[in-house]
Structures are given as structure tokens and as C-alpha cells.
Write a protein that holds these residues in place. Structure first.
Motif, short mmCIF file in Angstrom:
data_model
loop_
_atom_site.label_atom_id
_atom_site.label_comp_id
_atom_site.label_asym_id
_atom_site.label_seq_id
_atom_site.Cartn_x
_atom_site.Cartn_y
_atom_site.Cartn_z
N ILE A 1 -18.35 46.16 13.37
CA ILE A 1 -16.93 46.54 13.53
C ILE A 1 -16.31 46.97 12.20
O ILE A 1 -15.37 47.75 12.15
N PHE B 1 -1.26 32.95 30.55
CA PHE B 1 -0.36 33.91 31.19
C PHE B 1 -0.93 34.54 32.45
O PHE B 1 -0.30 35.38 33.08
N HIS C 1 -15.85 40.78 14.74
CA HIS C 1 -14.48 40.30 14.54
C HIS C 1 -13.84 40.93 13.31
O HIS C 1 -14.49 41.06 12.27
N SER C 2 -12.57 41.29 13.47
CA SER C 2 -11.81 41.79 12.33
C SER C 2 -10.47 41.06 12.34
O SER C 2 -9.99 40.64 13.40
N GLU D 1 -12.91 37.03 32.18
CA GLU D 1 -13.28 37.87 31.03
C GLU D 1 -14.34 38.83 31.52
O GLU D 1 -15.18 38.47 32.36
C1 FA5 Z 1 -6.22 38.39 24.64
O1 FA5 Z 1 -5.82 38.79 23.53
C2 FA5 Z 1 -5.36 38.49 25.85
N1 FA5 Z 1 -4.01 38.84 25.48
C3 FA5 Z 1 -5.96 39.49 26.81
C4 FA5 Z 1 -5.35 39.41 28.16
C5 FA5 Z 1 -4.32 40.29 28.47
C6 FA5 Z 1 -5.80 38.51 29.08
C7 FA5 Z 1 -3.74 40.26 29.72
C8 FA5 Z 1 -5.22 38.43 30.33
C9 FA5 Z 1 -4.20 39.31 30.64
P1 FA5 Z 1 -8.61 37.82 23.84
O2 FA5 Z 1 -8.21 36.92 22.73
O3 FA5 Z 1 -9.83 37.46 24.56
O4 FA5 Z 1 -7.45 38.01 24.88
O5 FA5 Z 1 -8.77 39.31 23.25
C10 FA5 Z 1 -8.96 40.42 24.08
C11 FA5 Z 1 -10.02 41.36 23.51
O6 FA5 Z 1 -9.70 41.70 22.15
C12 FA5 Z 1 -11.40 40.73 23.40
O7 FA5 Z 1 -12.07 40.83 24.63
C13 FA5 Z 1 -12.05 41.53 22.33
O8 FA5 Z 1 -12.54 42.75 22.85
C14 FA5 Z 1 -10.90 41.86 21.42
N2 FA5 Z 1 -10.86 40.95 20.25
C15 FA5 Z 1 -10.45 39.68 20.19
N3 FA5 Z 1 -10.51 39.19 18.95
C16 FA5 Z 1 -11.00 40.20 18.17
C17 FA5 Z 1 -11.29 40.36 16.77
N4 FA5 Z 1 -11.06 39.39 15.89
N5 FA5 Z 1 -11.77 41.52 16.34
C18 FA5 Z 1 -11.96 42.54 17.22
N6 FA5 Z 1 -11.71 42.48 18.54
C19 FA5 Z 1 -11.24 41.33 19.01
#
Ligand code: FA5
Length: 347
Positions: A327, A254, A206-207, A260
Motif C-alpha cells: 500500500i 452502526f 495499512h496506512s 465484512e
Molecule cells: C469502517 O471504516 C466502516 N466505517 C465501514 C462500514 C461502513 C461498515 C458502513 C458498515 C457500514 P473498517 O474499519 O473495516 O470499517 O474499514 C473499512 C475498509 O477500509 C477496510 O475494509 C479496508 O479496506 C480499509 N482500511 C481500514 N483500515 C485501513 C488502513 N489502515 N489502511 C488502508 N485501508 C484500510
């Protein structure tokens, strides 16, 4: 006197000949032609000569002086030329010596993986869209079926600037903006790479600031199987046929239904490690069928149009692809880390 002049001439010529350095030659010049030199002395004694001898001796003295001066001049030119020659010899450049290598920068691994993903989707007919990082609450949440006070907003802890403006928490607002711009007319087929921000605690996966790549397809007759096929192709192209993927049911306001996608951990080979938190799987993206409310809010007829969307984290994708175990390496600019990712590796 004539004898004396001839002797001086001979002596001086001999010394000029023997001079091997400019300094030495100059000493000869001063000694023979200087104001206190022997020729001047001879000329001073001219007064004692008879009127007949005087012009004869005067002419001879001038001749001797001119001859010595010209010998010195020629010798000086020769010595100067020899000095230049010697210097040039010492400064000779050996063009056959190997050159000093030039250090060329390399692409950041994150840039490389983003470009690889972009190229893959462009080859499938997607266009690239971008949107603002400082975003309106409306596009980041409301237009994505997350009205104010909706509990699912807590899934993405946000940096607010004012009550209505925040640092975008995902790239999904770009899909809302793009659909709105299309004015209810399909098809839409885009990917949106960009930076996003969340109040997450930094750890191995996580970042608080990271990248996302959003994908969106809206048209008539778009089905869940199109999404599955697209994600499957993406995973196989990027990670190779041997890597396993799995889709888990999930929830995003949405999309409905939502999934996932996880990919088997390359670091531990699926056995469980600190990167995959002991599960053997790493989540790389969220996806689903675009919620009818989202289509309607952007001006699309949800009876006619359907669509799928996905959002992935390139940091985690590059971690899996290249076996990077933290990361934070992407953002600490450690030269030893960055130089491991030569351009050739990504070609
Ligand atoms: C979303 O942000 C949704 N907007 C994605 C989405 C888009 C779903 C369109 C459906 C339709 P989520 O919070 O799971 O989803 O983040 C998506 C991806 O971002 C994660 O699978 C992960 O790979 C990455 N991610 C999330 N949080 C972090 C973080 N803190 N640091 C690095 N990568 C992250």
C-alpha cells in the motif's frame, strides 16, 4: 594624368570584381578611395595643371571615384545577399525529422480506481456526497451509535484535535450528515469518497492516512438481499466474474446485522502470501443494514425506513485489481511505479 586615372579605374574595378568577402572589399575601398589613396593623390596634383585642363581632369577624377564607389556598393550588396543566403542554407530545418516526444502525465492508480467505482455507482443511480476531514466527534462516532466511552471506539484508533474534534476515522460521518439533511425523508442513495486517518502502524496493507468510499441507501423496504446483490455486482464488475468473494459476519455499532466482504488474493491466487497474511483472502469492505438507532438519530422513522451501508478501502481494491503488493507504493511517489499505470489501462 588622364592615363593614370584610367589605369586606376581599371585596377580598382578588377579588384572589386575579384573580392569574395566583405573584409576584402573594404580593403579595396580604403586603398582606392581613402584619404591616402591614389585618387586623392591625383587630385592633389591638379594645381600643376593648366587652367583648361584642370576642370576636365577634375571631372574625370570625380567620374572615376564615383564609378569605383558604385562598383564597391553593388559588390557589397551582392556579397551581403550571398552571406544571408549561405546562413539560411545552413539553418534549414528538416520538417520531416521525427519530433521529440512530449511526456504526458498519467492518472494515479488510486484516482483511476476511485473514478471507476464512482462511475459504476453513478450508473446505478447513486449521487456523490462529500464531508469534512476534520470532523466532530458527534458525526464520527455518536451519531453512528457509538456514544462516548463505547468500547467499539477502540476499533478505530483516532487522531484527536480537541476533545470534540478529530480527523475522521472513516467516511461514515458523511452518511450521518446526509441523512440529517434529508430531514427524515427517503430515498437516500449516495456514495462518499474521501480521505480518512487512523493511528494504524504502516505496513503492506495499512496506512495511517488512506481513502474510503462509503455507500448508503435508505428507503422503504430495503433488505439485506439488496445489499448482497449490490456488493456482488460491484465485485464482479470491478474484478471480473472469475474472482471469488465471501461475506463474513462482523460487527459495526452502526449496522445490524454487519458483514465484512473479502475477495480472493490476486497476488498468490488464494494460496497465501504476505499481502493476504497467509489466508488467501483480503478484506476490502465493511457493510450492513443501517442500525435503527442511527436512522432515528438522523430523524428517520425506523419503523418505516430501512437501509444498507458499506465502506470500502480503494487502496486495497486497487492492490487486488492491479497486483500491487504494498500500500505504501501509492504514497511514496516513485516515478517507476506511477508510470506503469497509463490512462489506457483503465479505459
Ligand atoms: C469502517 O471504516 C466502516 N466505517 C465501514 C462500514 C461502513 C461498515 C458502513 C458498515 C457500514 P473498517 O474499519 O473495516 O470499517 O474499514 C473499512 C475498509 O477500509 C477496510 O475494509 C479496508 O479496506 C480499509 N482500511 C481500514 N483500515 C485501513 C488502513 N489502515 N489502511 C488502508 N485501508 C484500510
Amino acid at each position: 594624368m588622364e592615363e593614370k586615372l584610367k589605369q586606376l579605374h581599371q585596377e580598382a574595378s578588377e579588384k572589386v570584381k575579384q573580392s569574395t568577402e566583405l573584409k576584402e572589399l573594404n580593403e579595396v575601398r580604403v586603398a582606392y578611395l581613402g584619404k591616402k589613396g591614389p585618387i586623392t593623390e591625383v587630385l592633389k596634383g591638379m594645381g600643376k595643371l593648366s587652367a583648361e585642363e584642370r576642370p576636365k581632369m577634375g571631372a574625370l577624377a570625380n567620374e572615376v571615384r564615383d564609378s569605383i564607389a558604385s562598383a564597391i556598393e553593388s559588390k557589397q550588396q551582392a556579397l551581403e545577399a550571398a552571406a544571408i543566403e549561405k546562413k539560411l542554407e545552413q539553418e534549414t530545418i528538416d520538417v520531416t525529422l521525427p519530433g521529440l516526444p512530449v511526456k504526458v502525465g498519467t492518472h494515479h492508480p488510486l484516482t483511476s480506481v476511485i473514478e471507476e467505482i464512482e462511475d459504476l455507482f453513478i450508473s446505478m443511480g447513486y449521487k456523490i456526497e462529500e464531508g469534512p476531514e476534520v470532523e466532530k466527534d458527534y458525526y464520527n462516532f455518536e451519531a453512528l451509535n457509538l456514544p462516548k466511552g463505547h468500547p467499539a471506539r477502540d476499533m478505530q484508533d483516532s487522531f484527536y484535535i480537541t476533545e470534540d474534534i478529530l480527523l475522521r476515522t472513516h467516511t461514515s460521518p458523511v452518511q450521518a450528515r446526509t441523512m440529517e439533511r434529508h430531514g427524515g425523508k427517503g430515498p437516500v442513495k449516495i456514495i462518499c469518497p474521501g480521505k480518512v486517518y487512523r493511528r494504524d502502524n504502516d505496513d503492506a496493507t495499512h496506512s495511517h492516512q488512506f481513502m474510503q468510499i462509503e455507500g448508503l441507501v435508505v428507503d422503504e423496504n430495503i433488505r439485506m438481499s439488496d445489499l448482497k446483490g449490490t456488493l456482488n455486482l460491484f465485485a464482479k464488475k470491478l474484478f471480473g466474474e472469475e474472482r471469488e468473494i465471501r461475506l463474513r459476519p462482523s460487527f459495526f455499532p452502526f449496522t445490524e446485522p454487519s458483514v465484512e466482504m473479502d475477495i480472493s488474493c490476486k497476488i498468490c491466487g488464494g494460496k497465501g502470501c504476505s499481502v493476504c497474511k497467509g489466508t488467501g483472502w483480503i478484506e476490502i469492505l465493511g457493510a450492513g443494514m443501517v442500525h435503527p438507532n442511527v436512522l432515528e438519530m438522523a430523524g428517520f422513522d425506523s419503523e418505516k425506513y430501512t437501509g444498507f451501508a458499506f465502506g470500502m478501502g480503494p487502496e486495497r481494491i486497487a492492490m487486488l485489481k492491479y497486483g500491487i503488493d504494498d500500500i505504501r507504493h501509492y504514497y511514496t511517489n516513485d516515478y517507476r511505479f506511477l508510470t506503469q499505470f497509463g490512462r489506457a489501462e483503465f479505459n
